[in-house]
Write a protein that holds these residues in place. Structure first.
Motif, short mmCIF file in Angstrom:
data_model
loop_
_atom_site.label_atom_id
_atom_site.label_comp_id
_atom_site.label_asym_id
_atom_site.label_seq_id
_atom_site.Cartn_x
_atom_site.Cartn_y
_atom_site.Cartn_z
N TYR A 184 0.82 -1.21 0.00
CA TYR A 184 0.00 0.00 0.00
C TYR A 184 0.86 1.27 0.00
O TYR A 184 1.81 1.39 0.77
N LEU A 186 0.21 5.52 -0.03
CA LEU A 186 -0.89 6.45 0.24
C LEU A 186 -1.02 7.46 -0.91
O LEU A 186 -0.48 8.56 -0.86
N GLU A 191 -6.44 6.65 -1.00
CA GLU A 191 -7.18 7.68 -0.24
C GLU A 191 -8.68 7.52 -0.47
O GLU A 191 -9.48 7.64 0.46
N ILE A 194 -10.50 5.11 1.88
CA ILE A 194 -10.47 5.32 3.34
C ILE A 194 -11.84 5.67 3.93
O ILE A 194 -12.25 5.04 4.91
N ARG A 205 -9.87 7.59 11.27
CA ARG A 205 -8.96 7.41 10.14
C ARG A 205 -7.71 6.60 10.50
O ARG A 205 -7.35 5.65 9.82
N GLU A 206 -7.05 7.00 11.62
CA GLU A 206 -5.79 6.34 11.99
C GLU A 206 -5.99 4.86 12.27
O GLU A 206 -5.20 4.01 11.85
N LEU A 209 -6.68 3.00 9.02
CA LEU A 209 -5.46 2.81 8.23
C LEU A 209 -4.65 1.64 8.79
O LEU A 209 -4.25 0.74 8.06
N ILE A 213 -6.62 -1.10 6.44
CA ILE A 213 -5.89 -0.91 5.17
C ILE A 213 -4.49 -1.54 5.25
O ILE A 213 -4.07 -2.24 4.34
#
Ligand code: NAD
Length: 257
Positions: A184, A186, A191, A194, A205-206, A209, A213
């Motif tokens: 992956y 970014l 993006e 996400i 988000r964090e 990720l 992800i």
């Protein structure tokens, strides 16, 4: 390593990994041709700024790579192609039973058919120059699979196969063909995945990720566009002259699992 005097054509290079590769090649002295299908003022401005920043020649050429003839025309319009980087790509995520056939066709056209057309058009130029590099941006998904990414995984495995064939067909010449397989990175392509992931898992988000992800990337760290660009530059060096027909992973250990 100076790539001065070499011309690199990087498909899908107004953004993300393609722009990272174009920038690293330009830093190494190569003239670069940027491409996407968009043909906006800022695409041409990107080429101008690369030229200004690195003292090389840079041009932007629009071509919609879902059209095979346009892919071949891109190489013809470039006029020279010592380094071909097949990078343009898109993603669509859906179970195979619900995968829209037109999305399947679009992904295969851009990510598998276009590299065939550009490679076929560029090899005669490399042969007459007596040197060439074909660099295909595949993916960890060229070596392993994930559910819901049937077209993407098929295209990436296909391009890894084509890389091997091109390597064999050029084996006795000063031309190499290799695939870079990032995990992956970014970029806008990731993006875009996400917000849906955050919503689906109810995560910030964090956390999304790290826990979703990057769950398959043991380093839990994104590969950067500069790192992928650096690998492309390395593949153009004399040290890499006997590296052909292979894949170079930059995936934080994903394919070691
Ligand atoms: P991105 O969305 O930033 O860039 C994609 C590029 O492809 C853009 O320049 C876009 O204009 C171009 N493109 C799309 N459709 C096109 C078309 N029809 N004709 C011409 N150009 C077209 O995405 P990215 O993440 O930088 O992806 C670049 C490549 O790297 C893709 O092949 C992708 O599969 C591969 N890759 C990405 C990741 C990642 O995590 N981001 C990982 C492994 C491999």
């Amino acid at each position: 390593m100076s790539l001065s005097g070499k011309t690199a054509v990087i498909t899908g290079s107004n953004s993300g990994i393609g722009l990272g590769i174009a920038t690293e090649l330009a830093k190494s002295g190569a003239n670069v041709i940027l491409n996407s299908f968009t043909n906006r003022d800022e695409d041409h401005a990107l080429a101008e700024s690369l030229s200004r920043d690195h003292g090389i020649t840079a041009r932007y050429i629009a071509a919609d790579l879902s059209d095979g003839a346009a892919a071949r025309q891109l190489i013809a319009d470039a006029g020279a192609c010592d380094i071909l980087v097949n990078n343009a790509g898109i993603q669509h995520v859906a179970p195979i039973t619900e995968f829209p056939p037109e999305k399947w066709d679009q992904i295969i056209s851009i990510m598998l058919n276009a590299p065939f057309h550009t490679t076929a058009a560029a090899l005669p130029m490399m042969r007459s120059a007596g040197w060439g590099r074909v660099i295909n941006v595949a993916s960890a998904h060229g070596l392993t699979a994930s559910p819901f990414k049937s077209a993407y995984v098929t295209a990436k495995h296909g391009v890894v196969g084509m890389t091997k064939v091109v390597a064999l067909e050029t084996a006795e010449e000063a031309i190499t063909a290799n695939a870079i397989c990032p995990g992956y990175v970014l970029t806008p392509l990731v993006e875009a995945q996400i917000p849906e992931t955050m919503k689906e898992y109810g995560m910030d988000r964090e956390t999304a990720l790290r826990e979703v992800i990057l769950a398959r990337q043991p380093s839990r760290t994104f590969t950067t566009i500069e790192q992928v660009g650096g690998i492309a530059v390395f593949l153009c060096t004399e040290s890499a002259a006997q590296i052909t027909g292979t894949t170079i992973s930059s995936d934080g250990g994903w394919t070691a699992l």
